[in-house]
Scaffold this active site. Structure first.
Site, PDB file in Angstrom:
ATOM      1  N   ARG A 187       0.832  -1.203   0.000  1.00 58.78           N
ATOM      2  CA  ARG A 187       0.000   0.000   0.000  1.00 58.78           C
ATOM      3  C   ARG A 187       0.870   1.258   0.000  1.00 58.78           C
ATOM      4  O   ARG A 187       2.029   1.237   0.382  1.00 58.78           O
ATOM      5  CB  ARG A 187      -0.938   0.005   1.201  1.00 58.78           C
ATOM      6  CG  ARG A 187      -2.159  -0.888   0.999  1.00 58.78           C
ATOM      7  CD  ARG A 187      -3.082  -0.893   2.196  1.00 58.78           C
ATOM      8  NE  ARG A 187      -2.455  -1.558   3.324  1.00 58.78           N
ATOM      9  CZ  ARG A 187      -1.917  -0.937   4.350  1.00 58.78           C
ATOM     10  NH1 ARG A 187      -1.937   0.386   4.416  1.00 58.78           N
ATOM     11  NH2 ARG A 187      -1.362  -1.618   5.329  1.00 58.78           N
ATOM     12  N   LYS A 332      -8.194  -2.350   1.973  1.00 53.98           N
ATOM     13  CA  LYS A 332      -8.020  -1.458   3.109  1.00 53.98           C
ATOM     14  C   LYS A 332      -8.759  -0.137   2.920  1.00 53.98           C
ATOM     15  O   LYS A 332      -9.093   0.534   3.899  1.00 53.98           O
ATOM     16  CB  LYS A 332      -6.531  -1.233   3.376  1.00 53.98           C
ATOM     17  CG  LYS A 332      -5.873  -2.420   4.112  1.00 53.98           C
ATOM     18  CD  LYS A 332      -6.598  -2.711   5.423  1.00 53.98           C
ATOM     19  CE  LYS A 332      -5.762  -3.440   6.447  1.00 53.98           C
ATOM     20  NZ  LYS A 332      -5.523  -4.856   6.191  1.00 53.98           N
ATOM     21  N   HIS A 351      -8.938  -3.714  13.504  1.00 50.94           N
ATOM     22  CA  HIS A 351      -7.940  -4.380  12.657  1.00 50.94           C
ATOM     23  C   HIS A 351      -7.451  -5.606  13.419  1.00 50.94           C
ATOM     24  O   HIS A 351      -6.414  -5.578  14.077  1.00 50.94           O
ATOM     25  CB  HIS A 351      -6.783  -3.423  12.346  1.00 50.94           C
ATOM     26  CG  HIS A 351      -5.802  -3.968  11.345  1.00 50.94           C
ATOM     27  ND1 HIS A 351      -4.481  -3.622  11.324  1.00 50.94           N
ATOM     28  CD2 HIS A 351      -5.971  -4.835  10.309  1.00 50.94           C
ATOM     29  CE1 HIS A 351      -3.876  -4.245  10.321  1.00 50.94           C
ATOM     30  NE2 HIS A 351      -4.751  -4.992   9.701  1.00 50.94           N
ATOM     31  N   SER A 369       0.695  -5.084  10.432  1.00 45.62           N
ATOM     32  CA  SER A 369       0.985  -5.984   9.328  1.00 45.62           C
ATOM     33  C   SER A 369       2.149  -6.923   9.659  1.00 45.62           C
ATOM     34  O   SER A 369       3.195  -6.485  10.139  1.00 45.62           O
ATOM     35  CB  SER A 369       1.323  -5.137   8.100  1.00 45.62           C
ATOM     36  OG  SER A 369       1.421  -5.962   6.986  1.00 45.62           O
ATOM     37  N   LYS A 373      -1.754 -11.978  12.718  1.00 41.89           N
ATOM     38  CA  LYS A 373      -3.218 -12.052  12.813  1.00 41.89           C
ATOM     39  C   LYS A 373      -3.752 -13.238  12.010  1.00 41.89           C
ATOM     40  O   LYS A 373      -4.532 -14.040  12.504  1.00 41.89           O
ATOM     41  CB  LYS A 373      -3.873 -10.755  12.296  1.00 41.89           C
ATOM     42  CG  LYS A 373      -3.612  -9.542  13.165  1.00 41.89           C
ATOM     43  CD  LYS A 373      -4.346  -8.314  12.663  1.00 41.89           C
ATOM     44  CE  LYS A 373      -3.914  -7.867  11.292  1.00 41.89           C
ATOM     45  NZ  LYS A 373      -2.488  -7.533  11.177  1.00 41.89           N
ATOM     46  N   THR A 374      -3.309 -13.326  10.742  1.00 38.19           N
ATOM     47  CA  THR A 374      -3.817 -14.405   9.897  1.00 38.19           C
ATOM     48  C   THR A 374      -3.264 -15.754  10.363  1.00 38.19           C
ATOM     49  O   THR A 374      -4.011 -16.727  10.519  1.00 38.19           O
ATOM     50  CB  THR A 374      -3.431 -14.160   8.421  1.00 38.19           C
ATOM     51  OG1 THR A 374      -3.969 -12.897   8.021  1.00 38.19           O
ATOM     52  CG2 THR A 374      -3.984 -15.242   7.518  1.00 38.19           C
ATOM     53  N   ASP A 388      -8.713 -10.516   9.610  1.00 35.39           N
ATOM     54  CA  ASP A 388      -8.130  -9.164   9.530  1.00 35.39           C
ATOM     55  C   ASP A 388      -9.034  -7.987   9.909  1.00 35.39           C
ATOM     56  O   ASP A 388      -8.537  -6.995  10.402  1.00 35.39           O
ATOM     57  CB  ASP A 388      -7.605  -8.939   8.103  1.00 35.39           C
ATOM     58  CG  ASP A 388      -6.600  -7.798   8.002  1.00 35.39           C
ATOM     59  OD1 ASP A 388      -5.581  -7.852   8.698  1.00 35.39           O
ATOM     60  OD2 ASP A 388      -6.846  -6.854   7.242  1.00 35.39           O
ATOM     61  N   ARG A 453       1.688 -12.441  -1.228  1.00 35.81           N
ATOM     62  CA  ARG A 453       0.395 -12.599  -0.553  1.00 35.81           C
ATOM     63  C   ARG A 453      -0.496 -13.624  -1.242  1.00 35.81           C
ATOM     64  O   ARG A 453      -0.413 -13.811  -2.463  1.00 35.81           O
ATOM     65  CB  ARG A 453      -0.363 -11.269  -0.578  1.00 35.81           C
ATOM     66  CG  ARG A 453       0.257 -10.181   0.258  1.00 35.81           C
ATOM     67  CD  ARG A 453      -0.256 -10.265   1.679  1.00 35.81           C
ATOM     68  NE  ARG A 453       0.327  -9.232   2.517  1.00 35.81           N
ATOM     69  CZ  ARG A 453      -0.098  -8.972   3.749  1.00 35.81           C
ATOM     70  NH1 ARG A 453      -1.101  -9.653   4.262  1.00 35.81           N
ATOM     71  NH2 ARG A 453       0.485  -8.051   4.465  1.00 35.81           N
TER      72      ARG A 453
END
Ligand SMILES: Nc1ncnc2c1ncn2[C@@H]1O[C@H](COP(=O)(O)OP(=O)(O)OP(=O)(O)O)[C@@H](O)[C@H]1O
Ligand SMILES: O=C([O-])CC(=O)C(=O)O
Ligand SMILES: [Ca+2]
Ligand SMILES: [Mn+2]
Length: 669
Positions: A187, A332, A351, A369, A373-374, A388, A453
């Protein structure tokens, strides 16, 4: 069919005259007479029914059958269908009309004519051309052209579009679609702009530390026109109509207009996929994205500082993307919209990842990031609610999305089997490197980017909780990847400490691929997502504190980063250990564990956890150079303190009652 069936030996034969087998190759007869006589007298092996088609075109059209919806669509006349109100054709017309309105220029009313379907397939009904924009004098050539709308295509159709027309699209050995996102592989938060107008001026967080860099309405429209003109100049555009938020009462309808099959498939995976019936009732979207990422913005436009611009206009409910093809901008970008819409309804947007145990205990995983989390919410022993983006409202938590977005660098089948297995047909793999011939992906290869990703629908995870919502969380886990190696692998937090660390939003990663970079870089990102929040961090923090208090949730800080020294001397804590720590949080055993308190940060750390070597639980034990440890600890706490300065004057909690406690919950040195 008859010509191709296997014989008893499991070998294939090609009819009698050309059979291959132990008998060897039969001679091919070229004698005309013999052929013609045999065709008259000999019964060939064509006992199967002949093909129904008269022409090759017809044959090819037989291959594709029209799927029927799972329940009859209203509007399609059924036998005796009293509810049939509009014909299918009218429904298509309405849909096109709505898309045409989305793609209309705001200054002149001559856009291209919109047609449904792939321009390459000009057959039969697809030729129907209906032009819906307001009848005015055509003042440009664009009013004379057709743009085909590829509306909510299936993954298989999108694969074909990508492979046929988009350079860098390939099917990998597992069936996933590998794509390249172009020059941008992450991003571009500095290129984000938000329209400042009467409403957003007071509602949003502006100024120092805020992610919302202002732009005016006029400049937004200039960029919008640029994006719409670009999209209209193409032969075809992709349109996705989908939903956000599994909470049916707070569902948001989104439309994504894009130029690449990659973008369409990415959003197909990441947003909630409507059923055919829901799609029929879709109507006007609540929010629209114009993704013209292949086309740059004009750098001479006011407020622009590069050729990339990601522009949000909350009043118009629109977002424009120019100059970046990185699909995460859409994901996002919509998250930002939810960070505005949901708190207005007293719903907290987060988030965070989220999963649920067999007994209904829910855990949230916050983190910047790459902190896990994932990875950690995808847990074979628990139900995955989402990886997420979530909402926490009156009735519990709900996932905003319909898919997951996992980091793939160094992905291994052994350590992350569920994610590995989800990378199959339908999944999008961004910027990975694969073997040219076997199409096996090399997940250790960072040649394109470190930020490789995979985006896949949530149901690709076997124990996904669908519909993706659950009760109020019992545990709130804050993840930090501390490359300084001084934060404990796990600590139990008081409510004030949870708020302190939530507002701080710390992580320290090591700068990606640059050679020679040994120094961890501390990042503080309020609410573990400063790039996406729209209002002041204390707004979200207050809501989190209230909800945690009301529902009795426990807070935890988990360091998924370095142990045994900082980056360079120590190493990243083993994922297997982090999983054991998380297990102990879920089971409730860690809540009862004996604890000691650390210096400086004042964190409660357990002395024992099943499956984790006790000596790593207090980081000081793992550093051979104790002075270096203390120095690093003080350095980090100094960074925390400095970062928090801007929050000292803000009030958190009802009447600001939590503020002093929160400030006191930070490091003391
Ligand atoms: N101890 C650990 N705990 C968690 N993750 C670890 C650990 N060690 C290594 N990792 C790796 O760190 C990465 C965590 O990435 P993950 O996709 O979970 O990030 P994320 O928090 O979901 O970020 P984003 O919001 O960008 O998607 C994975 O590649 C994972 O394999
Ligand atoms: O948005 C992205 O590109 C990836 C992501 O989830 C994050 O950075 O939080
Ligand atoms: Ca993720
Ligand atoms: Mn994220």
């Amino acid at each position: 069919m008859a010509e191709n069936r296997g014989d008893q030996n499991g070998e294939f034969s090609f009819g009698k005259s050309l059979s291959i087998g132990r008998r060897g190759l039969a001679k091919i007869q070229t004698d005309k007479k013999a052929l013609s006589s045999s065709s008259e007298e000999v019964c060939h092996d064509d006992s199967g029914t002949p093909v129904r088609a008269q022409t090759l075109d017809e044959l090819h059209s037989l291959q594709r059958k029209r799927s029927t919806p799972s329940t009859p669509i209203r509007g399609v006349p059924q036998a005796g269908g009293v509810f049939a109100t509009i014909s299918e054709e009218d429904r298509h017309k309405q849909q096109l009309q709505s898309i045409s309105a989305s793609l209309a220029s705001l200054t002149r009313e001559t856009g291209p004519k919109l047609v449904k379907g792939d321009p390459e397939r000009k057959t039969g009904s697809e030729i129907k051309t209906t032009h819906f924009s307001a009848p005015t004098i055509a003042i440009s050539d664009s009013g004379l052209k057709f743009t085909h709308v590829l509306y909510n295509l299936s993954p298989a159709e999108l694969y074909e579009q990508a492979i046929k027309y988009e350079k860098g699209s390939f099917i990998t050995s597992s069936g996933a679609l590998a794509t390249l996102s172009g020059a941008k592989t992450g991003r571009a938060p500095r290129d984000k702009r938000v329209v400042k107008d009467e409403t957003t001026e007071d509602d949003l967080w502006w100024g120092k530390g805020s992610p919302n860099i202002e732009m005016d309405e006029h400049t937004f429209l200039v960029n919008r026109e640029r994006a719409v003109d670009y999209l209209n100049s193409l032969d075809k555009v992709f349109v996705n109509d989908q939903f956000l938020n599994w909470d049916p009462e707070n569902r948001i309808k989104v439309r994504i207009v894009s130029a690449r099959a990659y973008h369409s498939l990415f959003m197909h995976n990441m947003c909630i996929r409507p059923t055919p019936e829901e799609l029929e009732d879709f109507g006007t979207p609540d929010f629209t994205i114009y993704n013209a990422g292949q086309f740059p913005c004009n750098r001479y436009t006011h407020y622009m500082t590069s050729s990339t611009s990601v522009d949000l206009n909350l009043a118009r409910r629109e977002m424009v993307i120019l100059g970046t093809q990185y699909a995460g901008e859409m994901k996002k970008g919509l998250f930002g919209v939810m960070h505005y819409l949901m708190p207005k309804r007293q719903i907290l947007s987060l988030h965070s990842g989220c999963n649920m145990g067999k007994d209904g205990d829910v855990a949230l995983f916050f983190g910047l990031s790459g902190t896990g989390k994932t990875t950690l919410s995808t847990d074979h022993n628990r139900y995955l609610i989402g990886d997420d983006e979530h909402c926490w409202g009156e009735n519990g938590v709900s996932n905003i999305e319909g898919g997951c977005y996992a980091k793939c660098i160094d992905l291994s089948r052994e350590k992350e089997p569920d994610i590995w297995n989800a990378i199959k047909f339908g999944a999008v793999l961004e910027n990975v490197v694969f073997d040219e011939h076997t199409r096996e992906v090399d997940y250790s290869d960072k040649s394109v980017t470190e930020n490789t990703r995979a985006a896949y629908p949530i149901e690709y995870i076997p124990n996904a909780k669908i519909p993706c919502y659950g009760p109020h969380p019992k545990n709130v886990i804050l993840l930090a990847c501390d490359a300084f190696g001084v934060l404990p692998p796990v600590s139990k937090l008081s409510l004030a400490q949870t708020m302190y660390h939530f507002i701080s939003g710390y992580t320290a990663l090591v700068a990606g691929t640059e050679e020679g970079v040994k120094e961890p870089r501390a990042t503080f990102s309020a609410c573990f997502g400063a790039a996406f929040i729209m209002m002041h961090p204390t707004k979200y923090a207050t809501m989190l504190a209230e909800k945690m208090q009301k529902h009795g949730a426990s807070g935890w800080l988990v360091n998924t980063g370095w142990s045994g020294g900082r980056y360079g001397s120590g190493s990243r804590i083993k994922l297997a250990y982090t999983r054991k720590i998380i297990d102990a949080i879920h089971s409730g055993s860690l809540l009862k564990a004996n604890c000691t308190k650390t210096e400086v940060f004042g964190l409660e750390i357990p002395t024992e956890i099943e499956g984790v070597p006790s000596e790593i639980l207090d980081p000081i034990n793992t550093w051979s150079d104790k002075n270096a440890y203390k120095e690093t600890l003080l350095h980090l706490s100094g960074l925390f303190k400095k970062n928090f300065e801007v929050f000292l004057n803000y009030k958190v909690g009802k009447d600001g009652n939590l503020t002093d406690e929160i400030v006191a919950a930070g490091p003391v040195f």
